[in-house]
Design a protein around this motif. Sequence first.
Motif, PDB file in Angstrom:
ATOM      1  N   GLU A   3       0.838  -1.203   0.000  1.00  0.00           N
ATOM      2  CA  GLU A   3       0.000   0.000   0.000  1.00  0.00           C
ATOM      3  C   GLU A   3       0.868   1.247   0.000  1.00  0.00           C
ATOM      4  N   TYR A   4       0.296   2.315  -0.533  1.00  0.00           N
ATOM      5  CA  TYR A   4       0.975   3.604  -0.629  1.00  0.00           C
ATOM      6  C   TYR A   4      -0.073   4.679  -0.409  1.00  0.00           C
ATOM      7  N   THR A   5       0.221   5.658   0.424  1.00  0.00           N
ATOM      8  CA  THR A   5      -0.691   6.771   0.652  1.00  0.00           C
ATOM      9  C   THR A   5      -0.039   8.045   0.149  1.00  0.00           C
ATOM     10  N   GLY A   6      -0.757   8.756  -0.709  1.00  0.00           N
ATOM     11  CA  GLY A   6      -0.234   9.993  -1.254  1.00  0.00           C
ATOM     12  C   GLY A   6      -1.316  10.778  -1.973  1.00  0.00           C
ATOM     13  N   GLU A   7      -0.956  11.982  -2.347  1.00  0.00           N
ATOM     14  CA  GLU A   7      -1.859  12.896  -3.039  1.00  0.00           C
ATOM     15  C   GLU A   7      -1.838  12.606  -4.535  1.00  0.00           C
ATOM     16  N   PHE A   8      -3.025  12.554  -5.146  1.00  0.00           N
ATOM     17  CA  PHE A   8      -3.100  12.332  -6.583  1.00  0.00           C
ATOM     18  C   PHE A   8      -2.693  13.598  -7.310  1.00  0.00           C
ATOM     19  N   GLU A  11      -2.762  11.940 -14.317  1.00  0.00           N
ATOM     20  CA  GLU A  11      -2.800  10.638 -14.983  1.00  0.00           C
ATOM     21  C   GLU A  11      -2.421  10.824 -16.442  1.00  0.00           C
ATOM     22  N   HIS A  12      -1.948   9.760 -17.052  1.00  0.00           N
ATOM     23  CA  HIS A  12      -1.690   9.761 -18.490  1.00  0.00           C
ATOM     24  C   HIS A  12      -1.702   8.324 -18.990  1.00  0.00           C
ATOM     25  N   ARG A  13      -1.917   8.184 -20.276  1.00  0.00           N
ATOM     26  CA  ARG A  13      -1.941   6.841 -20.860  1.00  0.00           C
ATOM     27  C   ARG A  13      -0.522   6.297 -20.908  1.00  0.00           C
ATOM     28  N   THR A  24      -4.281   1.084 -20.806  1.00  0.00           N
ATOM     29  CA  THR A  24      -3.735   1.242 -19.460  1.00  0.00           C
ATOM     30  C   THR A  24      -3.372   2.696 -19.192  1.00  0.00           C
ATOM     31  N   MET A  25      -3.755   3.154 -18.004  1.00  0.00           N
ATOM     32  CA  MET A  25      -3.422   4.508 -17.563  1.00  0.00           C
ATOM     33  C   MET A  25      -2.413   4.411 -16.425  1.00  0.00           C
ATOM     34  N   GLU A  26      -1.551   5.419 -16.332  1.00  0.00           N
ATOM     35  CA  GLU A  26      -0.644   5.541 -15.193  1.00  0.00           C
ATOM     36  C   GLU A  26      -1.141   6.699 -14.343  1.00  0.00           C
ATOM     37  N   TYR A  27      -1.311   6.434 -13.050  1.00  0.00           N
ATOM     38  CA  TYR A  27      -1.794   7.431 -12.097  1.00  0.00           C
ATOM     39  C   TYR A  27      -0.631   7.800 -11.194  1.00  0.00           C
ATOM     40  N   ILE A  28      -0.324   9.089 -11.119  1.00  0.00           N
ATOM     41  CA  ILE A  28       0.847   9.564 -10.394  1.00  0.00           C
ATOM     42  C   ILE A  28       0.432  10.156  -9.047  1.00  0.00           C
ATOM     43  N   PHE A  29       1.111   9.688  -7.987  1.00  0.00           N
ATOM     44  CA  PHE A  29       0.841  10.122  -6.615  1.00  0.00           C
ATOM     45  C   PHE A  29       2.147  10.570  -5.972  1.00  0.00           C
ATOM     46  N   VAL A  56      -7.649  15.474  -8.361  1.00  0.00           N
ATOM     47  CA  VAL A  56      -6.351  16.104  -8.145  1.00  0.00           C
ATOM     48  C   VAL A  56      -6.327  16.767  -6.770  1.00  0.00           C
ATOM     49  N   GLY A  57      -5.261  16.515  -6.014  1.00  0.00           N
ATOM     50  CA  GLY A  57      -5.103  17.101  -4.690  1.00  0.00           C
ATOM     51  C   GLY A  57      -5.657  16.251  -3.555  1.00  0.00           C
ATOM     52  N   GLN A  58      -6.483  15.260  -3.881  1.00  0.00           N
ATOM     53  CA  GLN A  58      -7.051  14.369  -2.862  1.00  0.00           C
ATOM     54  C   GLN A  58      -6.011  13.324  -2.473  1.00  0.00           C
TER      55      GLN A  58
END
Length: 78
Positions: A3-8, A11-13, A24-29, A56-58
Motif C-alpha cells: 500500500e501507498y498513501t499519497g496525493e493524486f 494521470e496519463h496513458r 492502461t493509464m498511469e496514475y501519479i501520486f 487532483v489534490g485528494q
Amino acid sequence: MKEYTGEFLYEHRNSRTAPPLPFTMEYIFWNGEGYKYGFYLDIFSMKEIYPEGFTVGQKYTIYYEDATNVIIGVEIAE
C-alpha cells in the motif's frame, strides 16, 4: 499486496507497462517525500475498482501488486 498513501497529481496513458494494451493509464501520486510514484490500471478495471475517478489534490491509499504496481484497491485517506 502493498500500500501507498499519497496525493493524486495527474494521470496519463501508458500502454507499455501493464496489459491490456492500449487501455492502461498511469496514475501519479506523491506522499510529500522523495519521488513521485506511478501506479497502473486499465480503464475497464478502473470502472470496477474506483468508478468515481481520482481527484487532483485528494489523498488516497492505493493497494497494489508489488511486482507490477497494478492497482487492486483504493481508499480515500483521511
